[in-house]
Structure formats: C-alpha cells, structure tokens
Design a protein around this motif. Sequence first.
Motif, PDB file in Angstrom:
ATOM      1  N   ALA A   4       0.850  -1.192   0.000  1.00  0.00           N
ATOM      2  CA  ALA A   4       0.000   0.000   0.000  1.00  0.00           C
ATOM      3  C   ALA A   4       0.885   1.241   0.000  1.00  0.00           C
ATOM      4  O   ALA A   4       1.955   1.253   0.596  1.00  0.00           O
ATOM      5  CB  ALA A   4      -0.869   0.003   1.231  1.00  0.00           C
ATOM      6  N   GLN A   5       0.418   2.262  -0.698  1.00  0.00           N
ATOM      7  CA  GLN A   5       1.142   3.528  -0.663  1.00  0.00           C
ATOM      8  C   GLN A   5       0.566   4.358   0.476  1.00  0.00           C
ATOM      9  O   GLN A   5      -0.641   4.459   0.628  1.00  0.00           O
ATOM     10  CB  GLN A   5       0.919   4.238  -2.001  1.00  0.00           C
ATOM     11  CG  GLN A   5       1.575   5.588  -2.093  1.00  0.00           C
ATOM     12  CD  GLN A   5       0.980   6.398  -3.221  1.00  0.00           C
ATOM     13  OE1 GLN A   5       0.418   5.871  -4.155  1.00  0.00           O
ATOM     14  NE2 GLN A   5       1.083   7.696  -3.111  1.00  0.00           N
ATOM     15  N   VAL A   6       1.428   4.906   1.313  1.00  0.00           N
ATOM     16  CA  VAL A   6       0.936   5.663   2.449  1.00  0.00           C
ATOM     17  C   VAL A   6       1.084   7.154   2.184  1.00  0.00           C
ATOM     18  O   VAL A   6       2.144   7.616   1.790  1.00  0.00           O
ATOM     19  CB  VAL A   6       1.692   5.271   3.730  1.00  0.00           C
ATOM     20  CG1 VAL A   6       1.200   6.071   4.903  1.00  0.00           C
ATOM     21  CG2 VAL A   6       1.530   3.794   3.994  1.00  0.00           C
ATOM     22  N   ARG A 362      -4.663   4.079  -3.004  1.00  0.00           N
ATOM     23  CA  ARG A 362      -3.443   4.534  -2.324  1.00  0.00           C
ATOM     24  C   ARG A 362      -3.131   3.622  -1.135  1.00  0.00           C
ATOM     25  O   ARG A 362      -1.984   3.466  -0.745  1.00  0.00           O
ATOM     26  CB  ARG A 362      -3.627   5.971  -1.809  1.00  0.00           C
ATOM     27  CG  ARG A 362      -3.752   6.998  -2.920  1.00  0.00           C
ATOM     28  CD  ARG A 362      -4.082   8.368  -2.357  1.00  0.00           C
ATOM     29  NE  ARG A 362      -5.375   8.399  -1.709  1.00  0.00           N
ATOM     30  CZ  ARG A 362      -5.938   9.486  -1.186  1.00  0.00           C
ATOM     31  NH1 ARG A 362      -5.289  10.640  -1.230  1.00  0.00           N
ATOM     32  NH2 ARG A 362      -7.123   9.446  -0.622  1.00  0.00           N
ATOM     33  N   PHE A 363      -4.162   3.053  -0.547  1.00  0.00           N
ATOM     34  CA  PHE A 363      -3.947   2.182   0.625  1.00  0.00           C
ATOM     35  C   PHE A 363      -4.162   0.715   0.288  1.00  0.00           C
ATOM     36  O   PHE A 363      -3.649  -0.164   0.969  1.00  0.00           O
ATOM     37  CB  PHE A 363      -4.899   2.581   1.756  1.00  0.00           C
ATOM     38  CG  PHE A 363      -4.946   4.073   1.950  1.00  0.00           C
ATOM     39  CD1 PHE A 363      -3.786   4.751   2.295  1.00  0.00           C
ATOM     40  CD2 PHE A 363      -6.108   4.789   1.741  1.00  0.00           C
ATOM     41  CE1 PHE A 363      -3.802   6.128   2.434  1.00  0.00           C
ATOM     42  CE2 PHE A 363      -6.124   6.165   1.881  1.00  0.00           C
ATOM     43  CZ  PHE A 363      -4.966   6.845   2.230  1.00  0.00           C
ATOM     44  N   TYR A 364      -4.959   0.452  -0.749  1.00  0.00           N
ATOM     45  CA  TYR A 364      -5.278  -0.924  -1.137  1.00  0.00           C
ATOM     46  C   TYR A 364      -5.083  -1.070  -2.646  1.00  0.00           C
ATOM     47  O   TYR A 364      -6.039  -0.908  -3.412  1.00  0.00           O
ATOM     48  CB  TYR A 364      -6.728  -1.267  -0.750  1.00  0.00           C
ATOM     49  CG  TYR A 364      -7.001  -1.019   0.708  1.00  0.00           C
ATOM     50  CD1 TYR A 364      -6.558  -1.916   1.668  1.00  0.00           C
ATOM     51  CD2 TYR A 364      -7.667   0.138   1.125  1.00  0.00           C
ATOM     52  CE1 TYR A 364      -6.780  -1.674   3.018  1.00  0.00           C
ATOM     53  CE2 TYR A 364      -7.878   0.387   2.474  1.00  0.00           C
ATOM     54  CZ  TYR A 364      -7.432  -0.524   3.411  1.00  0.00           C
ATOM     55  OH  TYR A 364      -7.641  -0.291   4.740  1.00  0.00           O
ATOM     56  N   ARG A 374      -3.806  -8.876   2.917  1.00  0.00           N
ATOM     57  CA  ARG A 374      -3.656  -7.444   3.239  1.00  0.00           C
ATOM     58  C   ARG A 374      -3.686  -7.216   4.749  1.00  0.00           C
ATOM     59  O   ARG A 374      -3.418  -6.121   5.218  1.00  0.00           O
ATOM     60  CB  ARG A 374      -4.832  -6.642   2.655  1.00  0.00           C
ATOM     61  CG  ARG A 374      -4.917  -6.608   1.155  1.00  0.00           C
ATOM     62  CD  ARG A 374      -5.975  -5.596   0.775  1.00  0.00           C
ATOM     63  NE  ARG A 374      -6.652  -5.889  -0.469  1.00  0.00           N
ATOM     64  CZ  ARG A 374      -6.310  -5.358  -1.658  1.00  0.00           C
ATOM     65  NH1 ARG A 374      -5.290  -4.547  -1.730  1.00  0.00           N
ATOM     66  NH2 ARG A 374      -6.987  -5.654  -2.728  1.00  0.00           N
ATOM     67  N   ARG A 380      -0.851  -4.364   7.830  1.00  0.00           N
ATOM     68  CA  ARG A 380      -1.696  -3.453   8.610  1.00  0.00           C
ATOM     69  C   ARG A 380      -0.903  -2.241   9.088  1.00  0.00           C
ATOM     70  O   ARG A 380      -1.340  -1.103   8.983  1.00  0.00           O
ATOM     71  CB  ARG A 380      -2.147  -4.175   9.891  1.00  0.00           C
ATOM     72  CG  ARG A 380      -3.565  -4.582   9.946  1.00  0.00           C
ATOM     73  CD  ARG A 380      -3.743  -5.352  11.265  1.00  0.00           C
ATOM     74  NE  ARG A 380      -4.615  -6.479  11.044  1.00  0.00           N
ATOM     75  CZ  ARG A 380      -5.902  -6.472  11.338  1.00  0.00           C
ATOM     76  NH1 ARG A 380      -6.440  -5.424  11.887  1.00  0.00           N
ATOM     77  NH2 ARG A 380      -6.653  -7.531  11.107  1.00  0.00           N
ATOM     78  N   ARG A 383      -0.200   0.910   6.956  1.00  0.00           N
ATOM     79  CA  ARG A 383      -1.280   1.813   6.509  1.00  0.00           C
ATOM     80  C   ARG A 383      -1.671   2.780   7.615  1.00  0.00           C
ATOM     81  O   ARG A 383      -1.568   2.441   8.799  1.00  0.00           O
ATOM     82  CB  ARG A 383      -2.520   0.985   6.140  1.00  0.00           C
ATOM     83  CG  ARG A 383      -2.456   0.370   4.761  1.00  0.00           C
ATOM     84  CD  ARG A 383      -3.785  -0.229   4.385  1.00  0.00           C
ATOM     85  NE  ARG A 383      -4.112  -1.384   5.190  1.00  0.00           N
ATOM     86  CZ  ARG A 383      -3.853  -2.634   4.838  1.00  0.00           C
ATOM     87  NH1 ARG A 383      -3.287  -2.887   3.683  1.00  0.00           N
ATOM     88  NH2 ARG A 383      -4.157  -3.622   5.635  1.00  0.00           N
ATOM     89  N   ALA A 387      -7.380   4.350   7.500  1.00  0.00           N
ATOM     90  CA  ALA A 387      -7.626   3.824   6.152  1.00  0.00           C
ATOM     91  C   ALA A 387      -8.606   2.654   6.271  1.00  0.00           C
ATOM     92  O   ALA A 387      -9.111   2.151   5.263  1.00  0.00           O
ATOM     93  CB  ALA A 387      -6.323   3.374   5.516  1.00  0.00           C
ATOM     94  N   TYR A 388      -8.836   2.189   7.485  1.00  0.00           N
ATOM     95  CA  TYR A 388      -9.789   1.094   7.741  1.00  0.00           C
ATOM     96  C   TYR A 388     -10.550   1.451   9.010  1.00  0.00           C
ATOM     97  O   TYR A 388      -9.953   1.541  10.080  1.00  0.00           O
ATOM     98  CB  TYR A 388      -9.009  -0.216   7.934  1.00  0.00           C
ATOM     99  CG  TYR A 388      -9.851  -1.465   8.031  1.00  0.00           C
ATOM    100  CD1 TYR A 388     -10.584  -1.920   6.935  1.00  0.00           C
ATOM    101  CD2 TYR A 388      -9.897  -2.211   9.207  1.00  0.00           C
ATOM    102  CE1 TYR A 388     -11.344  -3.080   7.013  1.00  0.00           C
ATOM    103  CE2 TYR A 388     -10.653  -3.377   9.291  1.00  0.00           C
ATOM    104  CZ  TYR A 388     -11.365  -3.809   8.190  1.00  0.00           C
ATOM    105  OH  TYR A 388     -12.116  -4.965   8.263  1.00  0.00           O
TER     106      TYR A 388
END
Length: 457
Positions: A4-6, A362-364, A374, A380, A383, A387-388
């Motif tokens: 994932a891009q943070v 961006r996150f997934y 994931r 986890r 991220r 984001a969740y």
Amino acid sequence: MVQAQVLETPTRRQPASPNLIEILALLSRRNLPMTFLRLARKYGDVVHVKGGPLEIFLLSHPEDIREVLVVQHANFHKGQGVQMTSRMLGQGLLTSEGDFHKRQRKLIQPAFHRQRIAAYATTMVEEASRLAQSWQDGAVVDMAEEMMRLTLVIAGKTLFNVDVEREASTVSQAMAVAMEAFIKIGLSPWAEQLERLPLPIRRRFYRARDEMDRVIYRIIEEHRRSGRDQGDLLSWLLLAHDEEGAMSDEQLRDEMTTLLLAGHETTANALAWTWYLLAQHPEVAKRLRQEVVQVLGDRLPTADDFSRLSYTEQVLAEAMRLFPPAWSIDRTAIRDCDIRGLTIPSGARIIMSQYVVHHDPRFYPEPDRFLPERWTPEARAARPKFAYFPFGGGPRLCIGEPFAWMEGVLVLATLVRSWEAELVPGQRIEPEAAVTLRPRYGIRMRLHQLQRAAALV
Ligand code: HEM
C-alpha cells in the motif's frame, strides 16, 4: 504481496464541488456508496456540496477522518439520520450525546470486557453449530437470511437470555418495519418534513415500536423479579450503577433495543458477504478450512481459539473492507472549526464513507480484489489507522467491536468446518446501502456438506 502507498500529506485542501448531474445522482440516493466513490475519485479527499442552508463535506482522507472522529470529536454531533433512529432507540448509546452518553458508555463498557465476551462465545458456537446441523446437503438457502436469523438468535441469548425464536414474530417484524421506515423516511434529505406527514409507514413504525417495547419491558421485569445473574448483558446492566445510581427501566429499554438493533444486522451482513467472497475464491476457502482444521481438529471452537484463528480473522477483515456493514458515518458540526486547513462552518454535515476509503488504491492496490493477506500484522502497520474504520473511532467507537470479531470468527470457523456453499448461477447480487450494506436481493447459495473435516487438509 501488494504494497500500500501511504500518504504523508493531503493532496488538496480546497474543497471541490460536483456538477448538477452529480448532485442529482446524490439526491436520487440509488447506490450512494458508488456515487460517493465516484465523487471522491474525481474530486479528491474533500468534496463540497452547498445548496441553500444545506452544506455537506465528503471527507475521504484518513487524517481528516481521525481529526473529526478523534481529535476534534467535541466539535461534532451525530448526523441527521440519528434523529429518526432515536424515535426507535430513544436515548441509547448510539443516539445520545455529551455527558449523558459519557455516563452511559462508562456504565455499559464493562459488559463488553474480554472475560464477559469469552462467556458469550459459548452461545455463539452453540447456535452456529445448531444451524450447521439443521442444514441439508444440496439445499438452496438465502445466505443473507440464514446469517441474519443466526445473529439475531445469538443477540437474543447473549443480551437477554431470551429465545428470540419464541419471540420471533414480534421482534423480527418490529425490526423489519423500523428498518423500512428508517430507509424511507430517516435517510431522506427531507426526513424532518416527511416525519410530520401522516404516512402509513409512519403509523406502522410507531405500532411496531410499541409492540417491541412491550416485549422488552416484560423481559426487564422478569429479570428484575428473578434477581439473579443470568450471564447475559441485561443482568450486568441491572447491576451496573455509579454515584447517580442505577439505570431506570426506560433507560434499560433504550440501551437494550439499541444493542439488539446495532448488534445483529451488521455482523449478519459481514458474514453473508464473506460467504459470497469465499464462493468466488476457492483458494482462500481452502486455506481457511486448513487453518480451522489445524487449530480445531475435530472439536468446536472456544474463545481461547480466537487468537489462533488468524487467517479466519483476516478473511473477515478483508470482507468488511470490500463490503463494510456500516458503510458511512455522518456528523454535524456544532461550531465553526478547522480540519487541517479546511474551514467547516457550524451546521455543516460531514460524511465519511468506509466504502470510499476502503476502496482507495493509495492504501489498497487493486482495491476490488479480495486479498486476505492485506491483513497480516506487517501490512496493517504500513497503513494509516483510519484507512480502515469499519467500527468507527474515537469516543463513539463501536462498543460491540470485540463482540463482533469474536462472533464473526467463531461462527465462520464453526460453519466452514462442515459446510461449503456455492453461488446459485444466474442471480443478481448487488449491495444495497440501507442502514447497513446488505445484499439487495439476498445471496442464494447451494450447500454442500463436507464428509470429514480432516479430509480437507
Ligand atoms: C460487524 C459488526 C459491526 C459493525 C461493522 C459495527 C459498526 C459500528 C460503527 C461504525 C459504529 C459507530 C457509528 C458512529 O460513530 O456514528 C458503531 C457504534 C455502535 N455499535 Fe457497532 N458495529 C458492529 C457490531 C456491533 C455489535 C455486535 C454491537 C452490540 C452487541 C454493536 C453496538 C454498537 C453501539 C451500542 C454503538 C454506539 C456506541 C457509542 O456511540 O458509544 N455493534 N458500530
């Protein structure tokens, strides 16, 4: 494994506004989660809609969401949907505000303590096992209905020590009417005006509420008379007190109705969507069964197995990412405030949609793919926290979160030990954003009994 891009900084702070066609799509409310997602993809993390006195911000950056739910929570109240909900739930945890909410939360929180939840786990597994035994090989069921009935029975037993099947017609009919009224009236942008009209649905709503009240007050009365701890949540609430004393019957009624409503449809949908995804991803279903057999062998799960069923938990987490049962959270600003450089005037409505953020590439990366990996601890940790947020966050975080994880994981482990389910071909499956994100036409599945769990490894 997909990385994932943070995001370090927000991409834009100037709110962008949709055009007229997009605003009409918003008002039609058909498939709102997808409309929100399209708007966020087109306009970015802050979408702004203003018309007359109505001003709405759709916020989709995890840091903004954290700011609203956690850091600046005192600047916001629950949104307009809650007003209709409070006709049903009174001043329960979901709908109350301020000091009153704080006091109630403190009184009720210990009932969700880990040890107490471990005790409810036995009921969760017993009821799931009973369902597994009632299923017929080759039969076609609506999995959404099966899961709804199961979680309602579990909620009835754990919350009130009541056999909901005995009370089924009153409780489930009243809840169905309440939900229908909520969708037709409470979720409308004209909720306040509709509420004043003598519509048949409004009359049915109040009748249903009165019937449900009768059942709940009777159960409270029976518990008070028996005077013993029945191991359920109501027994706990009857004992709970602070310097201001214990809860009145009316308050108990509000809290129990809230817990019953908030606590079963959400988990039922999480489980129903999990079955749907497993049927389309046999490799995930196989790995899930391998874990269950490895951890449990031939026995049923207990609360102690929860932490060992880590892949099962990842499967559930990923299902709730793709189909978050609570798909959007609503707040109203009660004073002017500033969210990381964005001016929010008093009275503006803030929408934060789990559906939007959980599908953010961006996150997934490849956000539409079902990838339980994931949810390894490393993935986890990479991220941002918000984001969740299937259970919300801050002081209004879902009080039932540990209950829901325990129930989801143990029910799934109990059922997949001996059953698999395939989708009946030719049906239309589509999410409907009602109070929860549920399958609009149900999910018809054909059941297949597995001969020996061990044979799967
Ligand atoms: C998968 C299952 C569940 C999901 C996705 C879910 C989701 C949520 C969310 C998002 C909120 C916060 C709403 C907001 O901030 O506006 C919430 C609050 C709440 N939930 Fe859940 N929930 C689940 C299961 C449960 C269960 C099992 C119970 C009880 C047995 C429960 C009881 C509550 C209550 C009482 C609140 C209000 C808490 C407060 O404001 O203090 N939920 N839930």
